[in-house]
Design an enzyme around this catalytic site. Structure first.
Site, short mmCIF file in Angstrom:
data_model
loop_
_atom_site.label_atom_id
_atom_site.label_comp_id
_atom_site.label_asym_id
_atom_site.label_seq_id
_atom_site.Cartn_x
_atom_site.Cartn_y
_atom_site.Cartn_z
N ARG A 103 53.05 24.47 46.18
CA ARG A 103 51.84 24.55 47.00
C ARG A 103 50.76 23.67 46.40
O ARG A 103 50.39 23.84 45.24
CB ARG A 103 51.36 26.00 47.09
N THR A 107 44.90 21.75 49.02
CA THR A 107 45.09 21.96 50.46
C THR A 107 45.86 23.23 50.77
O THR A 107 45.85 23.69 51.92
CB THR A 107 45.85 20.77 51.06
N ASP A 198 51.24 35.64 39.84
CA ASP A 198 52.10 34.49 40.11
C ASP A 198 53.50 34.82 39.62
O ASP A 198 53.75 34.91 38.41
CB ASP A 198 51.55 33.26 39.38
N ASP A 201 55.12 32.31 37.06
CA ASP A 201 54.57 32.42 35.72
C ASP A 201 55.07 33.67 35.02
O ASP A 201 55.38 33.66 33.82
CB ASP A 201 53.04 32.44 35.77
#
Length: 207
Positions: A103, A107, A198, A201
């Site tokens: 991602r 944006t 996340d 992670d």
């Protein structure tokens, strides 16, 4: 919404532990594998069976084995890779493809960088990603599979936001979503709330 929430007590118990911020990477990976195994039973429920003759220690009888469409497992890198081993334990004969996508931090749009799939012909695909947030990456990954000829696709994730579910349902109404948790919302950075942080992670111990 075209979504199945797998609310088995063991799944929900393990998901709660994964959500805790002090759960270490080793435990997070272990729980992800266990939950994927449990969810895998549900997502493979419609695999076709055929009867064939076997011989037990006492007599001959009719047994059943999986037949029909072959299975393909496709993780979305990198976090989806943490779900592959569990699915292969369930279906060792499954073929594994890979979709590479990230991602864009500005944006929030998905950026494709890799796609390698097994033979598409007569194959059912299960797309793997722990998170379904905005749905942008998931929609793009599904389209990548369809552009290469895949016609039977399911999407398996750990937690999902309503926005992501809505987008996948709108763009790919034929794709059934399976998740352990339908969460409340997205924050200003498009992270799932309450979510679990996340996933990539936390799986790999990176930041």
């Amino acid at each position: 919404m075209n979504i199945t929430v797998i609310d088995h007590p063991l799944v929900q118990h393990k998901l709660t532990i994964m959500r805790k911020k002090n759960t270490c990477s080793a435990e997070f990976r272990k729980l992800l594998k266990e939950i994927t195994l449990l969810m895998g039973y549900e997502v493979t429920r419609d695999l076709q069976l055929e009867e064939f003759e076997i011989e037990t220690p006492l007599e001959k009888t009719a047994g059943k084995r999986i037949t029909g469409k072959k299975l393909g497992i496709v993780p979305i890198l990198r976090a989806g890779f943490g779900m592959v081993d569990a699915m292969l334990e369930l279906v060792p004969s499954a073929r594994v493809g890979v979709v590479g996508m990230y991602r864009d931090p500005k944006t929030f749009k998905p950026v494709e960088y890799y796609c390698k799939l097994p033979d598409i012909h007569n194959r059912q695909f299960i797309l793997l990603d722990p998170m379904l947030a905005t749905g942008g990456s998931s929609v793009a990954a599904i389209q990548m599979l369809k552009d290469r000829g895949a016609k039977n696709i399911k999407f398996l994730c750990l937690v999902a936001a309503p926005q992501g579910v809505e987008l996948v349902n709108r763009e790919h109404p034929d794709v059934q979503i399976y998740t352990a948790g339908l969460d409340r919302d997205l924050d200003e950075n498009n992270y799932i709330l309450p979510g679990l942080g996340d996933a990539g992670d936390r799986i790999f111990g990176t930041k």
